[in-house]
Each structure stands twice: as structure tokens, then as C-alpha cells.
Design a protein around this motif. Structure first.
Motif, PDB file in Angstrom:
ATOM      1  N   PHE A  39      39.534  45.894  49.322  1.00  0.00           N
ATOM      2  CA  PHE A  39      40.419  44.743  49.501  1.00  0.00           C
ATOM      3  C   PHE A  39      41.854  45.095  49.137  1.00  0.00           C
ATOM      4  O   PHE A  39      42.788  44.747  49.855  1.00  0.00           O
ATOM      5  CB  PHE A  39      39.944  43.547  48.672  1.00  0.00           C
ATOM      6  N   VAL A  40      42.044  45.788  48.027  1.00  0.00           N
ATOM      7  CA  VAL A  40      43.389  46.136  47.561  1.00  0.00           C
ATOM      8  C   VAL A  40      44.081  47.075  48.553  1.00  0.00           C
ATOM      9  O   VAL A  40      45.273  46.921  48.845  1.00  0.00           O
ATOM     10  CB  VAL A  40      43.332  46.746  46.144  1.00  0.00           C
ATOM     11  N   SER A  51      43.298  45.534  39.173  1.00  0.00           N
ATOM     12  CA  SER A  51      43.217  44.624  38.025  1.00  0.00           C
ATOM     13  C   SER A  51      43.636  43.208  38.403  1.00  0.00           C
ATOM     14  O   SER A  51      42.999  42.232  38.010  1.00  0.00           O
ATOM     15  CB  SER A  51      44.095  45.116  36.871  1.00  0.00           C
ATOM     16  N   GLN A  52      44.723  43.089  39.157  1.00  0.00           N
ATOM     17  CA  GLN A  52      45.185  41.764  39.595  1.00  0.00           C
ATOM     18  C   GLN A  52      44.153  41.100  40.507  1.00  0.00           C
ATOM     19  O   GLN A  52      43.900  39.906  40.400  1.00  0.00           O
ATOM     20  CB  GLN A  52      46.527  41.879  40.329  1.00  0.00           C
ATOM     21  N   PHE A  53      43.576  41.881  41.406  1.00  0.00           N
ATOM     22  CA  PHE A  53      42.581  41.322  42.318  1.00  0.00           C
ATOM     23  C   PHE A  53      41.350  40.862  41.546  1.00  0.00           C
ATOM     24  O   PHE A  53      40.813  39.782  41.788  1.00  0.00           O
ATOM     25  CB  PHE A  53      42.201  42.347  43.393  1.00  0.00           C
ATOM     26  N   HIS A  54      40.935  41.678  40.591  1.00  0.00           N
ATOM     27  CA  HIS A  54      39.790  41.326  39.743  1.00  0.00           C
ATOM     28  C   HIS A  54      40.071  40.027  38.985  1.00  0.00           C
ATOM     29  O   HIS A  54      39.218  39.139  38.932  1.00  0.00           O
ATOM     30  CB  HIS A  54      39.495  42.474  38.781  1.00  0.00           C
ATOM     31  N   ALA A  55      41.261  39.886  38.417  1.00  0.00           N
ATOM     32  CA  ALA A  55      41.626  38.660  37.685  1.00  0.00           C
ATOM     33  C   ALA A  55      41.579  37.449  38.602  1.00  0.00           C
ATOM     34  O   ALA A  55      41.127  36.369  38.204  1.00  0.00           O
ATOM     35  CB  ALA A  55      43.020  38.806  37.073  1.00  0.00           C
ATOM     36  N   ARG A  63      31.492  33.998  37.061  1.00  0.00           N
ATOM     37  CA  ARG A  63      30.333  34.808  36.639  1.00  0.00           C
ATOM     38  C   ARG A  63      30.471  36.247  37.141  1.00  0.00           C
ATOM     39  O   ARG A  63      30.139  37.192  36.439  1.00  0.00           O
ATOM     40  CB  ARG A  63      29.036  34.197  37.154  1.00  0.00           C
ATOM     41  N   LEU A  64      30.932  36.401  38.355  1.00  0.00           N
ATOM     42  CA  LEU A  64      31.140  37.742  38.906  1.00  0.00           C
ATOM     43  C   LEU A  64      32.219  38.470  38.108  1.00  0.00           C
ATOM     44  O   LEU A  64      32.053  39.637  37.752  1.00  0.00           O
ATOM     45  CB  LEU A  64      31.537  37.653  40.381  1.00  0.00           C
ATOM     46  N   PHE A  65      33.309  37.779  37.790  1.00  0.00           N
ATOM     47  CA  PHE A  65      34.356  38.364  36.950  1.00  0.00           C
ATOM     48  C   PHE A  65      33.758  38.804  35.616  1.00  0.00           C
ATOM     49  O   PHE A  65      33.971  39.932  35.173  1.00  0.00           O
ATOM     50  CB  PHE A  65      35.488  37.363  36.715  1.00  0.00           C
ATOM     51  N   PRO A  76      41.149  36.735  32.900  1.00  0.00           N
ATOM     52  CA  PRO A  76      40.830  36.036  34.143  1.00  0.00           C
ATOM     53  C   PRO A  76      41.886  34.985  34.486  1.00  0.00           C
ATOM     54  O   PRO A  76      42.484  34.391  33.601  1.00  0.00           O
ATOM     55  CB  PRO A  76      39.487  35.364  33.844  1.00  0.00           C
ATOM     56  N   GLU A  77      42.102  34.782  35.781  1.00  0.00           N
ATOM     57  CA  GLU A  77      42.933  33.664  36.208  1.00  0.00           C
ATOM     58  C   GLU A  77      42.117  32.390  36.031  1.00  0.00           C
ATOM     59  O   GLU A  77      40.877  32.424  36.036  1.00  0.00           O
ATOM     60  CB  GLU A  77      43.381  33.838  37.657  1.00  0.00           C
TER      61      GLU A  77
END
Length: 115
Positions: A39-40, A51-55, A63-65, A76-77
Motif C-alpha cells: 500500500f505504501v 508506520s503512518q499507514f499502520h497508525a 484489533r488488527l492494529f 494508533p490514530e
């Protein structure tokens, strides 16, 4: 999950799970990392880091995060929607895929042996 009746699911031996719950239970660390990287690599406007995409994943898939939180050192966002009232319905464990005799014994998609 409200659209799937327990008896209907049991009659064909399947369960229904919220996507966040399903991905957290089934997506391996390697697969998750690969998906994030893909994706990135393709994200142009605006570009983001893994890291930003994961957040950002935490907004819709907390739950996935959480399942892969230690892969990236980032907070997390904030979640943008409240969690659905029903996140799992059925008698088949998400992890081992065994049918559990008492569906009430399944918690967050996992049977007693897999929790």
C-alpha cells in the motif's frame, strides 16, 4: 453480523466475523507487513511511511492494529466509528476452524482452546 442467523450459519458449518476481528485472527505478521509495504509503495498523494499507514489502520481496524502493534513504533490514530454491537456469530473458531459444540463458549471468535 446482524444479517446472519446463528441457525443458518450452523446449518452450513460456517461463522461470520467482523473484518477487523477476522483480519486480526488470521493475518500473519509477514502478510500484514507485506500488505502495508504494498500500500505504501503505491500511495502517491499524500505519500506515507509504513508506520503512518499502520497508525491509520487503527481508525477502522483497532484489533488488527493491536495484533501487529509491535511491528511499528507508533501510536494508533483515533477510531472514527463505534464498534459494532455484534462482531462474531457462529460455531466455528476463527483460529483452529473447529466447530465448537457450545457457540456461547466462543469469545471474540475464538473457542476455549485457542484463547
Amino acid at each position: 453480523m446482524d444479517d446472519y442467523g446463528l441457525d443458518d450459519l450452523a446449518s452450513v458449518g460456517i461463522s461470520a466475523a467482523n473484518p477487523d476481528l477476522f483480519l486480526a485472527a488470521r493475518l500473519t505478521r509477514d502478510a500484514y507487513s507485506t500488505v502495508i509495504d504494498l500500500f505504501v509503495e503505491r500511495q502517491i498523494n499524500p505519500p506515507t511511511t509504513p508506520s503512518q499507514f499502520h497508525a491509520a489502520i487503527a481508525k477502522n481496524h483497532p484489533r488488527l492494529f493491536a495484533a501487529h502493534a509491535d511491528l511499528y513504533e507508533v501510536e494508533p490514530e483515533q477510531r472514527i466509528h463505534r464498534e459494532p454491537e455484534v462482531i462474531f456469530r457462529g460455531a466455528r473458531c476463527l483460529r483452529c476452524e473447529q466447530i465448537i459444540a457450545d457457540p456461547a463458549a466462543i469469545i471474540d471468535g475464538l473457542g476455549p482452546e485457542c484463547r
